[in-house]
Design a protein around this motif. Structure first.
Motif, PDB file in Angstrom:
ATOM      1  N   GLN A   1      35.794  34.960  36.504  1.00 48.40           N
ATOM      2  CA  GLN A   1      36.149  35.547  35.221  1.00 48.40           C
ATOM      3  C   GLN A   1      36.603  36.984  35.450  1.00 48.40           C
ATOM      4  O   GLN A   1      36.032  37.713  36.262  1.00 48.40           O
ATOM      5  CB  GLN A   1      34.961  35.527  34.268  1.00 48.40           C
ATOM      6  CG  GLN A   1      34.582  34.135  33.788  1.00 48.40           C
ATOM      7  CD  GLN A   1      35.631  33.537  32.876  1.00 48.40           C
ATOM      8  OE1 GLN A   1      36.359  32.644  33.280  1.00 48.40           O
ATOM      9  NE2 GLN A   1      35.713  34.014  31.647  1.00 48.40           N
ATOM     10  N   TRP A   2      37.600  37.382  34.703  1.00 47.30           N
ATOM     11  CA  TRP A   2      38.197  38.693  34.877  1.00 47.30           C
ATOM     12  C   TRP A   2      38.497  39.254  33.498  1.00 47.30           C
ATOM     13  O   TRP A   2      39.159  38.620  32.685  1.00 47.30           O
ATOM     14  CB  TRP A   2      39.481  38.531  35.715  1.00 47.30           C
ATOM     15  CG  TRP A   2      40.319  39.732  35.884  1.00 47.30           C
ATOM     16  CD1 TRP A   2      39.903  40.986  36.236  1.00 47.30           C
ATOM     17  CD2 TRP A   2      41.737  39.810  35.718  1.00 47.30           C
ATOM     18  NE1 TRP A   2      40.980  41.839  36.299  1.00 47.30           N
ATOM     19  CE2 TRP A   2      42.120  41.148  35.994  1.00 47.30           C
ATOM     20  CE3 TRP A   2      42.729  38.895  35.388  1.00 47.30           C
ATOM     21  CZ2 TRP A   2      43.434  41.582  35.935  1.00 47.30           C
ATOM     22  CZ3 TRP A   2      44.035  39.324  35.319  1.00 47.30           C
ATOM     23  CH2 TRP A   2      44.387  40.648  35.594  1.00 47.30           C
ATOM     24  N   MET A   3      37.967  40.433  33.218  1.00 47.05           N
ATOM     25  CA  MET A   3      38.134  41.047  31.903  1.00 47.05           C
ATOM     26  C   MET A   3      39.416  41.868  31.846  1.00 47.05           C
ATOM     27  O   MET A   3      39.642  42.744  32.693  1.00 47.05           O
ATOM     28  CB  MET A   3      36.939  41.933  31.570  1.00 47.05           C
ATOM     29  CG  MET A   3      35.646  41.166  31.379  1.00 47.05           C
ATOM     30  SD  MET A   3      35.712  39.934  30.051  1.00 47.05           S
ATOM     31  CE  MET A   3      35.984  40.995  28.613  1.00 47.05           C
ATOM     32  N   VAL A   4      40.243  41.580  30.876  1.00 44.84           N
ATOM     33  CA  VAL A   4      41.503  42.302  30.690  1.00 44.84           C
ATOM     34  C   VAL A   4      41.653  42.648  29.221  1.00 44.84           C
ATOM     35  O   VAL A   4      41.743  41.751  28.371  1.00 44.84           O
ATOM     36  CB  VAL A   4      42.715  41.442  31.131  1.00 44.84           C
ATOM     37  CG1 VAL A   4      43.993  42.249  30.983  1.00 44.84           C
ATOM     38  CG2 VAL A   4      42.546  40.953  32.541  1.00 44.84           C
ATOM     39  N   GLY A   5      41.665  43.921  28.914  1.00 47.30           N
ATOM     40  CA  GLY A   5      41.866  44.351  27.541  1.00 47.30           C
ATOM     41  C   GLY A   5      40.886  43.741  26.560  1.00 47.30           C
ATOM     42  O   GLY A   5      41.260  43.382  25.440  1.00 47.30           O
TER      43      GLY A   5
ATOM     44  N   LEU B   1      40.672  33.805  36.734  1.00 52.05           N
ATOM     45  CA  LEU B   1      41.565  33.951  37.882  1.00 52.05           C
ATOM     46  C   LEU B   1      41.195  32.885  38.907  1.00 52.05           C
ATOM     47  O   LEU B   1      40.046  32.765  39.313  1.00 52.05           O
ATOM     48  CB  LEU B   1      41.410  35.343  38.495  1.00 52.05           C
ATOM     49  CG  LEU B   1      42.280  35.651  39.706  1.00 52.05           C
ATOM     50  CD1 LEU B   1      43.751  35.698  39.322  1.00 52.05           C
ATOM     51  CD2 LEU B   1      41.855  36.977  40.336  1.00 52.05           C
ATOM     52  N   LYS B   2      42.186  32.078  39.310  1.00 54.23           N
ATOM     53  CA  LYS B   2      41.932  30.973  40.224  1.00 54.23           C
ATOM     54  C   LYS B   2      42.574  31.222  41.585  1.00 54.23           C
ATOM     55  O   LYS B   2      43.539  31.961  41.701  1.00 54.23           O
ATOM     56  CB  LYS B   2      42.450  29.665  39.617  1.00 54.23           C
ATOM     57  CG  LYS B   2      41.764  29.320  38.287  1.00 54.23           C
ATOM     58  CD  LYS B   2      42.234  28.002  37.711  1.00 54.23           C
ATOM     59  CE  LYS B   2      41.518  27.697  36.399  1.00 54.23           C
ATOM     60  NZ  LYS B   2      41.959  26.397  35.805  1.00 54.23           N
ATOM     61  N   ARG B   3      41.989  30.599  42.586  1.00 58.96           N
ATOM     62  CA  ARG B   3      42.444  30.822  43.958  1.00 58.96           C
ATOM     63  C   ARG B   3      43.921  30.479  44.126  1.00 58.96           C
ATOM     64  O   ARG B   3      44.655  31.191  44.815  1.00 58.96           O
ATOM     65  CB  ARG B   3      41.618  29.988  44.931  1.00 58.96           C
ATOM     66  CG  ARG B   3      42.015  30.192  46.397  1.00 58.96           C
ATOM     67  CD  ARG B   3      41.253  29.241  47.309  1.00 58.96           C
ATOM     68  NE  ARG B   3      39.827  29.516  47.244  1.00 58.96           N
ATOM     69  CZ  ARG B   3      38.896  28.667  47.697  1.00 58.96           C
ATOM     70  NH1 ARG B   3      39.251  27.501  48.196  1.00 58.96           N
ATOM     71  NH2 ARG B   3      37.616  28.995  47.639  1.00 58.96           N
ATOM     72  N   HIS B   4      44.367  29.419  43.479  1.00 53.49           N
ATOM     73  CA  HIS B   4      45.774  29.019  43.658  1.00 53.49           C
ATOM     74  C   HIS B   4      46.714  30.098  43.138  1.00 53.49           C
ATOM     75  O   HIS B   4      47.809  30.276  43.677  1.00 53.49           O
ATOM     76  CB  HIS B   4      46.055  27.675  42.966  1.00 53.49           C
ATOM     77  CG  HIS B   4      46.321  27.779  41.495  1.00 53.49           C
ATOM     78  ND1 HIS B   4      47.585  27.945  40.980  1.00 53.49           N
ATOM     79  CD2 HIS B   4      45.482  27.762  40.430  1.00 53.49           C
ATOM     80  CE1 HIS B   4      47.518  28.005  39.667  1.00 53.49           C
ATOM     81  NE2 HIS B   4      46.258  27.909  39.307  1.00 53.49           N
TER      82      HIS B   4
END
Length: 254
Positions: free
Chosen positions: A158-162, A168-171
């Motif tokens: 999980q990645w917090m943006v705004g 966000l996935k490895r691919h």
């Protein structure tokens, strides 16, 4: 002023993408597609203001939200740079099906890289303009480098943006790292306008120099003095649009 038109079209992976067509005022000089920045969207200041200004000068523009952003369906984490490029091509195809063949591509930041990469797959493109674009798509990694360890350990993070959480996935990371924009720049047949601010603290102006050096003629460079990366300062996005409009005039043939 002509009223903007809300549209949807199918992405290359299936979910519907939401867009806005800013129709041209007066005589139609051409039609274009705008590719927005990394996690921005069609309503970001750069996208909205540039497209509205171009439309006011006779160039109708489609701006749209990429997968899982803004009003579009799907999961942002299922996308990638390759997916963004493919959906830019899909947007141009949608416009052509509406009787509005795309002559101009405009891309901001990560979207500038996508516009360059998409050019060769869109018939009839007569001009391409980038604003604050990185020469390597993996430049976007600085946005999420804090979670890369978890991405490679667990396959996602999980990645917090705004204030919102994106997955966000490895691919996605691996796809961005594989992207070879330099070869796409060298292969371009369309005239290219590279625009960048010397005080851009997000994507250094050296990226513009490298893009310009890789590109064939006809190529042009304009320094956007005083602009920030997101073009949020008053008048900066409109200024960029006016420059694009004047530069593209010699190339657009409807």
């Amino acid at each position: 002023m002509t009223v903007a038109q809300r549209v949807t079209f199918e992405s290359t992976s299936g979910p519907l993408l939401a867009g806005i067509i800013d129709p041209p005022d007066g005589e139609v000089r051409g039609w274009g597609v705008f590719s927005h920045g990394f996690t921005l969207g069609k309503d970001s200041p750069a996208a909205a203001r540039i497209c509205k200004q171009l439309a006011s000068e006779g160039i109708g523009m489609l701006r749209f939200d990429n997968l899982g952003l803004g009003d579009s369906e799907g999961d942002w984490g299922d996308g990638s740079f390759t997916h963004k490029v493919a959906d830019t091509v899909q947007a141009a195809r949608f416009m052509a099906d509406q009787g509005r063949p795309v002559h101009l591509l405009v891309g901001h930041s990560f979207g500038g890289a996508a516009a360059i990469a998409a050019t060769g797959d869109i018939p009839g493109v007569q001009a391409v303009a980038t604003i604050g674009a990185p020469v390597e798509p993996r430049h976007a990694e600085h946005n999420y480098d804090a979670v890369l360890g978890r991405v490679f350990a667990d396959g996602h993070a999980q990645w917090m943006v705004g204030g919102r959480a994106l997955t966000l996935k490895r691919h996605f990371v691996e796809d961005v790292r594989r992207a070879d924009l330099r070869s796409k720049i060298r292969e371009m047949d369309s005239p290219l306008l590279v625009m960048h601010s010397p005080t851009d603290s997000t994507v250094d102006i050296s990226n513009a120099g490298e893009i310009f050096q890789e590109a064939r003629h006809p190529r042009s460079f304009v320094s956007l003095e005083g602009a920030d990366h997101l073009l949020t300062a008053p008048g900066q996005a409109k200024r960029a649009a006016r420059i694009i409009s004047a530069w593209a005039d010699q190339y657009l043939t409807v």
